[in-house]
Design an enzyme around this catalytic site. Structure first.
Site, PDB file in Angstrom:
ATOM      1  N   THR B 195      -8.844  -1.313  -6.400  1.00  0.00           N
ATOM      2  CA  THR B 195      -8.014  -0.855  -5.303  1.00  0.00           C
ATOM      3  C   THR B 195      -8.503  -1.348  -3.966  1.00  0.00           C
ATOM      4  O   THR B 195      -9.684  -1.624  -3.819  1.00  0.00           O
ATOM      5  CB  THR B 195      -8.000   0.671  -5.246  1.00  0.00           C
ATOM      6  OG1 THR B 195      -7.119   1.048  -4.203  1.00  0.00           O
ATOM      7  CG2 THR B 195      -9.373   1.225  -4.907  1.00  0.00           C
ATOM      8  N   ASN B 399       6.126  -0.093   8.454  1.00  0.00           N
ATOM      9  CA  ASN B 399       6.245  -1.348   7.725  1.00  0.00           C
ATOM     10  C   ASN B 399       7.396  -2.238   8.147  1.00  0.00           C
ATOM     11  O   ASN B 399       7.457  -3.399   7.748  1.00  0.00           O
ATOM     12  CB  ASN B 399       6.318  -1.078   6.226  1.00  0.00           C
ATOM     13  CG  ASN B 399       4.974  -0.646   5.719  1.00  0.00           C
ATOM     14  OD1 ASN B 399       4.006  -1.388   5.836  1.00  0.00           O
ATOM     15  ND2 ASN B 399       4.889   0.574   5.203  1.00  0.00           N
TER      16      ASN B 399
END
Lengths: 404, 404
Positions: B195, B399
């Site tokens: 991750t 985003n």
């Protein structure tokens, strides 16, 4: 709700299909002051094919339709659809509702229950108040008309902002064969074997097994290549009814296949153009994969990526997120062989940004309403195209309080 | 950017790990007026293990780290990380940047390049201005201190709203073994084998192959069970360094395994709590699947569903969408055996809403900041738990214009 900025100007003029009659009305299942139920009557001899969601939690109407496919076509048939409640995850009460609706349609029309196909679309898990629907069925049976398809397209909408229709007329052996279809769908769109609700009618003549095979093959190239939000519905239903009224046998007809493909693709694109909150229509074309299956896998990985979809919403030519989505797809890819284009603009090649790429040109391209992203993996002959929309504040607004 | 409402009150007090020193500074790679580079020095004899993204478009630093794992531990080692630019999809220039950074660290510290591990995190596809980093390395080498871990945790942040740290001290054979870890991550979080960036340090004594095996097994129960947005990074890196300074051999130690699991899970949860735009922390517990693999598959299908996540954002107990997500997961499930709980509230069972369920109670539960969803499939002994956050307007805002 405001109409999608990607909507067509108007509902198209659809041809009448001999052997098909429509009625629609307002039963008040959930919505007020709008149509929410439609009935279709199909002439004796009609071949009926369907593909349905593969969800393991599919609805009672879907299970009922699946069990009835492939039966004799020696009788008329009917399709009854309501919007506002999906009758999904409603236990044995859901089955009783389907039974009650089919029984009432049989009483009102004389069509046997084994030839009555229903669908329900809307909220999941609430008991369907089927009495509101059965109360309307004799009126619908009386109102059946060859001209009612636009009303039917309106009656099946849920969060849709426009009614969806498409058609084709094709010359086969000097005779005209007609196709007309309607669809609904806007969210929970990631079809898997089928999609939302789609009904297509044709006067072509074709046996049920051949029609079923054709529908399955074309679904893989159309509805199974779109995604709004990667969520697969419990009610996905796509049915086609071929009345045979034209007398033209279309078994193995390339012309008919092409025309039907066109109608299905048009409807699939309209579903994406009405994607919840959509402001951009996006085509993702993948070439050079090791197989067609992997090409579609890469295409869907891009089309379902929230980071790619938000970048498109922000008109940001963020090709790095496309590289990310290729990388996570699980398909075979080589960073240094990959190339990416926005429209005709070559953005990345040889494992890096193209030396001729200018961010200004990329940013200018992203202002368009229709965006084409082409990804060449450079390692094989596999190709695939998928279609999606952007991910915007509108999607959040619609879905953070849809049910409440 | 506002700090996540799910953030802990403060950065935790982490224990010093003998054999580990930290330095951090502001190189101005992209961000202004904040730290963006960190250096860690590890004593001779340190075992180093790592797991990395499986993305096929992974970055140059990831490829370089993977090639260096498992070498001799007869020298000191170093870790150099920058934020603001991921040096991913930057072609051969990316490799040259890694080479330049490793060479400069070697010159400044005397540590051989084969023991220098780098990572870069930030925008994809832009050339790393590595001169800004190499210019700072001799200062960093001079500043190394056993007390610098919080500065290091701050230096590796990108869209993170808080620095993430966790620790444990465990008694093994009467001796104390310490573990301290830091992490960064907020978006592009759907780890696959590893991750974001995570660095864990311990004074435990354990050979590299045993440490690598332990890290892989625990990653599957921690970082591989979280998702913010289903997007997998090109730079995911999780490394652990065991200096052995405690003299306590932890090979096959259940106590050490449990403590390390706790630190990894704590860091993984902090990443979710800093998920872009998150306002709710969600645990999805799945039981009764045919296997543990299918339980996690169902859990991730729920945790990645935009319709489930937006419903949670809207505090809507919309269990119908959970039924949908179970259905689309591809795992074996039976609609009529499924049961769903929100916290202790039994919502659905036997293929329908529970007779005792009240929507008011469900809606009240959804107002909590931490939400527990339990799904029992009722068909086997497979279990799995995954963690995620809700999907809000904040995610779209971050985003749709992160890069511009």
């Amino acid at each position: 709700m405001a109409i999608s900025p990607l909507a067509p100007d108007a509902f198209p003029k659809l041809p009448q299909i001999d052997g098909v009659r429509f009625a629609s009305g307002a039963a008040g299942v959930k919505y007020k002051d709008r149509k929410d139920v439609m009935l279709v009557e199909l002439a004796t001899g009609t071949s009926i094919a369907g593909v349905f969601t593969r969800s393991s939690t599919r609805s009672s109407p879907v299970l009922d339709c699946q069990s009835k496919l492939g039966g004799s076509s020696d009788d008329r048939a009917a399709i009854l659809v309501n919007s506002g409640n999906s009758n999904a995850f409603t236990g044995s009460a859901g089955e009783k509702s389907v039974e009650a609706i089919c029984g009432t349609v049989e009483d009102a029309t004389g069509i046997p229950k084994s030839r009555i196909f229903t669908a329900s679309t809307g909220v999941i898990g609430e008991r369907l108040p089927h009495d509101k629907i059965t109360d309307k069925i004799s009126d619908l049976a009386t109102d059946l008309s060859a001209f009612g398809i636009e009303g039917a397209a309106n009656a099946i909408m849920t969060t849709d902002t426009f009614a969806k229709g498409a058609s084709a007329e094709v010359l086969i052996d000097g005779e005209v064969v007609k196709i007309a279809g309607i669809a609904k769908g806007s969210g929970m769109i990631a079809p898997d074997m089928a999609t939302m609700l789609v009904y297509i009618f044709t006067d072509a003549k074709i046996e049920q097994p051949a029609l079923q095979a054709l529908l399955g093959a074309l679904t893989d190239q159309t509805f199974n290549c779109i995604t709004v939000d990667s969520d697969t519905s419990t009610s996905d239903t796509l049915m086609i009814a071929a009345t045979g009224a034209s007398g033209v046998d279309v078994t193995d007809s390339a012309g008919f296949t092409q025309a039907l493909h066109g109608v299905m693709l048009d409807l699939a694109h309209q579903v994406v153009r009405d994607g919840e909150g959509a402001t951009k229509f996006v085509e993702v074309k993948v070439t050079g994969a090791v197989s067609d299956v992997e090409a579609r896998q890469v295409g869907l990985s891009i089309a379902n990526s929230p980071l790619v979809k938000t970048a498109i919403a922000g008109e940001d030519p963020n090709w790095g997120r496309i590289v990310m989505a290729v990388g996570k797809s699980g398909a075979q890819a080589d960073r240094d062989l990959l190339s990416i284009k926005f429209g005709d603009v070559l953005v990345a090649e040889n494992g890096w940004v193209s030396p001729n790429y200018s961010e200004e040109v990329g940013a200018e391209y992203m202002k368009q309403q229709d965006i084409l992203i082409t990804v060449d993996l450079g390692i094989g002959g596999g190709i695939g195209t998928v279609w999606t929309c952007d991910l915007t504040h509108g999607y959040i607004s619609i879905n953070a309080d849809y049910r409440s």
